[in-house]
Each structure stands twice: as C-alpha cells, then as structure tokens.
Enzyme design. Structure first.
Site, PDB file in Angstrom:
ATOM      1  N   LYS A   7       2.920   4.639  17.553  1.00 18.67           N
ATOM      2  CA  LYS A   7       2.224   3.763  18.323  1.00 18.67           C
ATOM      3  C   LYS A   7       3.221   2.933  18.909  1.00 18.67           C
ATOM      4  O   LYS A   7       2.974   2.775  19.663  1.00 18.67           O
ATOM      5  CB  LYS A   7       0.969   3.444  17.356  1.00 18.67           C
ATOM      6  N   ALA A  63      -9.884  26.311  24.301  1.00 18.04           N
ATOM      7  CA  ALA A  63      -9.382  27.097  23.413  1.00 18.04           C
ATOM      8  C   ALA A  63      -9.146  26.328  21.628  1.00 18.04           C
ATOM      9  O   ALA A  63      -8.838  24.673  21.730  1.00 18.04           O
ATOM     10  CB  ALA A  63      -8.068  27.444  23.451  1.00 18.04           C
TER      11      ALA A  63
END
Lengths: 439, 439
Positions: A208, A43
C-alpha cells in the site's frame, strides 16, 4: 441513459460486499452517478459460492466459473477484479484492458509489483484502472492524494495501513500481553489470517505504501526497493518503556522526500502519544500527509472488511462511469502525475534514511557503563534526547538502559550499534526501534 | 496544450495565498493537471494591494480595480471569487456564470444562502461552480463526501469546522480560563477577528454545515432552517465538570438523517474524551462522517489560513481544468446528487431533534432535592445516565448537581427543564449542553 455494465470477478468477502452495497444503495448511487451501475456478469471459481449467488439474484445475472469468459464479454464496460494475488489476476486485468475495458481492483500486491506494466497498457488502450480499494479500504486516500492535494508539494506520508498489526499492537499495549498471545486472539477473532505472514511482517503495508509513494512523488511503483519490517519480534517490554517516555509504538508505512531521493519504509515506530495518529486503536487505519500548502492532514477509517472495501470499489465505479465520457488526456492520471511528468528520483537505501531511535540495552549494573555507551554515540555524532535507566533490584547484576536519540542517519547508527554491541558490559542483543516526531 | 486562464477576484489572505501556491508549485501542478493553470487577470479593490501585486508580477498580469472588467474578459476560462460576503460576490459570480465561465469560490456564506440560485444558473449554462475551499479549508472534505463516499447512504456528519472556536475551547480547557479572557488572547494571536461574532456565535460553522448537509443527503442548501448556537455563554465550570465525567466540549456542526427529516444544528456538544475528534486541539478542524458501507471515517487538517485554503482553491482549479472537457451530464454534480435526485426531505425543528443532555443545576443543599428533579425527568420519560454532585463545603447552603441523560427528544427536555426551573430549590438558571456519543 443505459446503465453501465460491470463484470465482477471474485465472490469472496469484498466481492459479495460490493454486490450487496450496489444493490442496497442503488437509488443513492444512481442519483449521484447520473446513470445506473449494473452487475451484468459474475465469475467465481468456488461452485458453492456461485450457486448461493445465483440463488439470490436469479437467472438475470449469469455467474460463470471461468473469468476468461467475463473479460471477453463484449457487453461488459468495467471489469472489477477482486480475487487478489498475482496470477491469474495479472493476466485477467491485462486481458480486460486489451479488450478495451476499464478495470477496478482492490489488488495492492498486483499493482505494487506490476503497476508499471498495467498502467502503461491502460494508457495505450485509453482505459482507466482505478484502485481506491487497494489502499486503506474505505478511506478515500487515493482520491485525496491524487485530486484533493494537487496544489501541494507533498513532503511525507505516514500511515497505519494494516489493521491486523494495529489491532495486535493496541492489544499488546492495552493488556500488557506478548505478541504470540495477542496474535492467537486476533486469529480467533478473525482479525488475522491463519497464515498471518503478509500482515505481521509488513508486506501488505509495504504494498500500500508503494502505491501512495508513487502517487505522492510522481515516481514509478517500486515495491522491490521498499524496506519491509514487521512486528513479530516486538516485545511487550519496549511498548511499556515507550509509554513511560510518552510514546506509542505503531507499525507505520513512511515515505518521505529527501534531497537525494525518496524514503520508502515499513517498520515499528515510536510516535509521541499526543499525536492524533498515535491514538488510532484496534483494526482502524489512518494516514497522515504532510504537504507544503495545506500542512498536515489526516484521514481515518476502516482499512479492511467487506463493506468498507466495497465502499471504495463502488466509488471507483462511479468515478469510472463519469470519466468514461471524458477526454482521456484529461482524466485523473493513474499515478497522479501525467506519464511525461513521472520522475526517476531514486528510492534511498535504508543506510541513508534519517530517523531518531529508541534503543534498549541490557547492561551490567556497574560504574562507567553509561559513559562508554554515550561516548560511542558522540563519536558517531548521534545526540541523545533522553535516557531512562531501570532501577535494578537488590543484588541484581544487570539493568535496562533506554536511550532516545535525535535524528540521525541510519548507516551511522548501525556502526554505533555494532560498537556498542561489542562492549563486554552489553549483555544481550540491543533492541532498536525507529522513532518519528511526525511534526 | 495552452494553459487554462484564471481570473482572480480578491487579493486578501486567500487570494495572495492562491497566487503564491500556483507560482511556487507550478511544475507539480502542471504535471498533475496535464495543462498549465495561469492567472491571467486580477481584480483588487484595495489600490495598495494591487500596486504591491503589480510590483511582484510585473505588467504581464493586469490588475484591475473593477471586478466587472474581469468577469467580462473573454479570455478568462475560470473566475476565482475570494472576496467573501454576499454582495458584490453574488452578482459577480452570477455574471461570470452568465458569461459562460466556470467559478471557484471559498465563499461559504454566499453558497449557504444563495446556493440554489447559483447552482441552477451554472447548470443552465453548463459550467461548474467548485467550492472545496468553502468548507474546512484545505481538508478535501467536499471531495470525500461527493466522490469518495458515493457508495454510501450517509447517516450523519459531525464536524469541528470553525478553528477560532476550537482554539478558544482548547485554551479554556487547557488553562482553565474563562471565555472572555481567551477570546482576547485569540484576537491578539490573530485566531479571532476584531468582530468575532460570525465565528463565536456559530454562524460560520452553520454555513459550512449547511453545504455538507446538502451534499450528504441530497437536499437543497437551507441555511435559514439551521439551528445556530455559539460558545459565548459557555462557562469554564462546565468544561471542568464535563472533563470529570469523561467528556470534552466542542462546538460541533451536526447533521443527521432521521426517519422524519434531517437534523441541522450547530451548538456546543459534550463528546467522549476517547473519541479521536475530541482530541482535535487548537485551530484545527476535523469532520467525522458515519455512512452505512464504510462505517466511520474522519478527515482532519487546517480549516483556515492563506495556504491551506489556497490548497483547496487550486485543487478545484485542477478539477475544473479536467472537467472542462467532460460531458456536462457526467461531471460531479454540485450538490453530489443529480438535480432530478434532489429530495424535499424536511429539516427538523429543534424540538424534534434527538440528543442526550448535560445539565448543571445550582440547588439548595437539602434532602429531597435530587428526588424531585429525577421525578420530573422520569415523568418526561428521560432516563439518567450519570449524576455528579459537588461536595458542598462546611456551612454552604447550595451545591452543583450535574446530570447526564440518555438520548431524548429536545421538546420533551424543554418541558422538563421548565418544570425543574420552577422548583424553589433550584437556585439559578439551569445550564443545558447537548451531548453526543458519536458512535
């Protein structure tokens, strides 16, 4: 055995890299996984990318504009989400999970903010959400923390986990340039985005770090409690003084277990030049983990880029292919610890964080100045590790005074700083950078 | 769920470390594994160790003198072999497998020599043989290679995988001492054994390298084909010259994919001082992996010692606890690749290995010497990267000539060396050390 079928959402840098790595190394990957891994649908919002992709792969792999069509496709076993950002990524991931599909994602922002909701949904449906690519690109640090160090009580993690800022700091130090000049160069070279805010202000690193902290200490993801400080106000002068004192300045993400809670913070940090991590230059990433049994370990590599990130995405695909056949209760838990072992240890406010400090004061060059400043530090129980005073030029009325302190509590330092700043002999805002020995 | 039951063979340094780590961190380990990991029986040859152990744990954990009793115990799910050496370790591991038990071992010699037989037996019985602790102690390098980098075609691995030799080389460089002096110091400090042969002659490193090579390239373990060269004849002089030229000398294990086969070699190697791995000092280990998608990654940590090695043993126990419930065909394969994907790519003989070289010649200090030597190199198509000639003292008749070459084939260098050695102006055996840029 039939190939496992993957749906790929997003054909940007990492999406295209993932496709190429899977194609190029398909024999090696199948030899390791024991089963082919096949992209069965793609997609892409961008019609030109979609067209270019279709031209490469032919009609065998349908490329749709609407990702809903992909997450609803009953033939897809694993959805790879590589569009980034919160929405529509969040809804697509949750729908994929609701449809019983495993998910692989590189989306650190999504997981740092909505990880709790997403992992809970995955647990309920018995599917895996894998995210090695979300932290430090191709370095298998999530795997090291979740699986390689399971024997250990982890004490702290300190990482260079944003390549853009490490590139900028390396150039500032190497060439003696100021931040603005190097940022422009980094943008020209493609190391920094045209809007670099997320990188240079530490937000990306904090996403992170939030994930690593949760995995290391068995706590939920809590990005909102992270202290986030970037490098945009860092001056070349301080990099130079730090070097004279035997230190380098790096933007570190640090998370540390303390008796009362967990430290979770991103900020520029002085570290001794002799440490391996101090010598990580350019856009490279490195993470140091301190743990009770193994001691210090370090993991180094490229933290971004098409193929390094794809390396992590594909490693997750191989893992999920294996885990798919395992009893869900015995899979590696999303956040390293089983859900019933997640603790509510609090994240400490910055005022309670312990670090040493580098201070640079612009002071009047007259007798008694150093004594007044050291007295204030002593009154706050902050002990001094080193002092450096710039030789003032003939007739110059002011000079730079650099102080390295030993470890102290940040709240106490803030009080001392306020007092020092109030002295009439302190002529400019005091520069304060945290310092860690990492030993 | 009931705890998984472990039988521990060997109560030496690593055995005791494993016991202590499992005890101390049992809450964390259970939180991660989702199941307790319990030492249900111990076997120790040494009656005093056995007695001391029994005094600590009480009668709950039986400690037997005969390990046969342990591998035959039907209550044991996993056998941990920590006695080292070939026999009786080999027979015990094979019996444990035959009895349907999973095995965790730190025994690099056993697997480098008999891995094919052991992994085949395990495959037939559907059990796992885990060996993270066999390579680089607590660094999860086997996991990184087997699982973290599955997307990649691995190009080469270069590692400091023996702490004793790295300690000796660090001391020789740092203090300018010769090999024999530093070896004695290392023995006094416990960094070297009283019989240090396996370490200093590169055998231990070659065992570990053999395992990493098999995993990286999907070939069987072939220790007999490894080139093994240690550091015992390395001279302080060459460490000094290397440093002047911008290089450090490390004992590296190197395995590299070439068009005609695989290089598998352990030898002292010059590497540029700016490389991160060149800065790994003391008894620490580090492994650099070059792979096509991720690029360069590096893994650093303690390569030996009770708790670092125990960290790897326990990580394997957690993994095996998880894998125990997975479909055997989908477990991580012992040598990273599924058995039907193992290739017969040959290990190259040293004459076909490509490297650059450092040469030190003691030559007569007279005109034409350099020209004769460079002519021989040119005739063998070996190009020169740098030349350094020691300034000879007043009245001195000889001097040192250092040559760095570009990459060449070792066989060709051997021919050139034989010719150079035959020159009347070359006054001593030529010192030849291989050089790698690792970039």
């Amino acid at each position: 055995m039939n190939a496992i079928k993957v749906g790929l959402i997003g054909l940007g840098t990492v999406g295209a890299g993932t496709f190429h790595v899977l194609q190029r190394n398909q024999a090696e990957i199948r030899g390791r996984a024991g089963r082919g891994i096949e992209i069965a649908m793609v997609a892409a919002r961008n019609p030109e990318r979609a067209k270019a992709f279709q031209a490469i792969v032919g009609d065998g792999v349908p490329c749709v504009g609407d990702p809903q069509q992909l997450v609803a496709n009953p033939d897809i076993d694993i959805v790879v989400e590589l569009i980034g950002g919160i929405e529509p990524a969040r809804s697509l991931v949750l729908q994929a999970i609701a449809n019983g599909k495993h998910v692989v994602t590189a989306n650190k922002a999504l997981l740092a903010l909505h990880g709790t909701e997403i992992f809970e949904a995955a647990r309920e449906k018995g599917v895996v959400v894998a995210f090695e690519a979300a932290v430090a690109g191709g370095i298998p640090i999530i795997k090291a923390l979740r699986e390689g160090l399971t024997a250990n009580r982890i004490e702290w993690i300190a990482g260079i986990i944003n390549g853009t800022t490490n590139f900028i700091l390396s150039e500032m130090r190497g060439k003696g340039l100021d931040f603005a000049t190097v940022l422009k160069e980094a943008q020209r070279l493609g190391y920094a985005e045209s809007d670099p805010t997320f990188d240079i202000e530490g937000v990306d690193a904090a996403h992170k770090l939030t994930l690593m902290s949760a995995i290391a200490f068995g706590v939920p993801v809590q990005f909102d409690k992270a202290h986030v400080e970037g490098i945009s106000s860092l001056q070349a002068t301080d990099i130079k003084y730090a070097e004279q004192l035997g230190y380098r300045i790096k933007l570190l993400g640090i998370t540390r277990r303390r008796p009362g809670g967990i430290e979770l913070r991103v900020h520029p940090t002085l570290i001794p030049s002799s440490r391996l991590i101090a010598n990580v230059e350019g856009a490279m990433n490195a993470v140091v983990v301190q743990a009770d049994a193994v001691g210090t370990t370090l993991y180094y590599g490229k933290g971004a880029g098409a193929e390094p990130t794809a390396s992590a995405v594909v490693a997750d695909l191989v893992d999920v292919t294996r885990l798919a056949t395992a009893d869900p209760d015995h899979r590696v838990p999303h956040l390293a610890f089983q859900p019933d072992a997640i603790s509510d240890t609090p994240i400490l406010p910055m005022a309670e964080v312990h670090t040493a400090f580098y201070l640079r004061l612009v002071v009047a060059d007259q007798p008694g100045v150093l004594s007044r400043i050291t007295t204030i530090l002593a009154e706050h129980d902050i002990s001094i590790d080193a002092v450096l005073q710039r030789e003032s030029a003939e007739g110059e009325r002011q000079t730079d005074l650099i102080i390295l302190t030993h470890d102290t509590v940040e709240g106490r330092m803030n009080e001392a700083l306020a007092k020092m700043q109030g002295l009439p002999t302190v002529l400019a805002p005091i520069v304060r950078i945290r310092k860690e020995e990492l030993a």
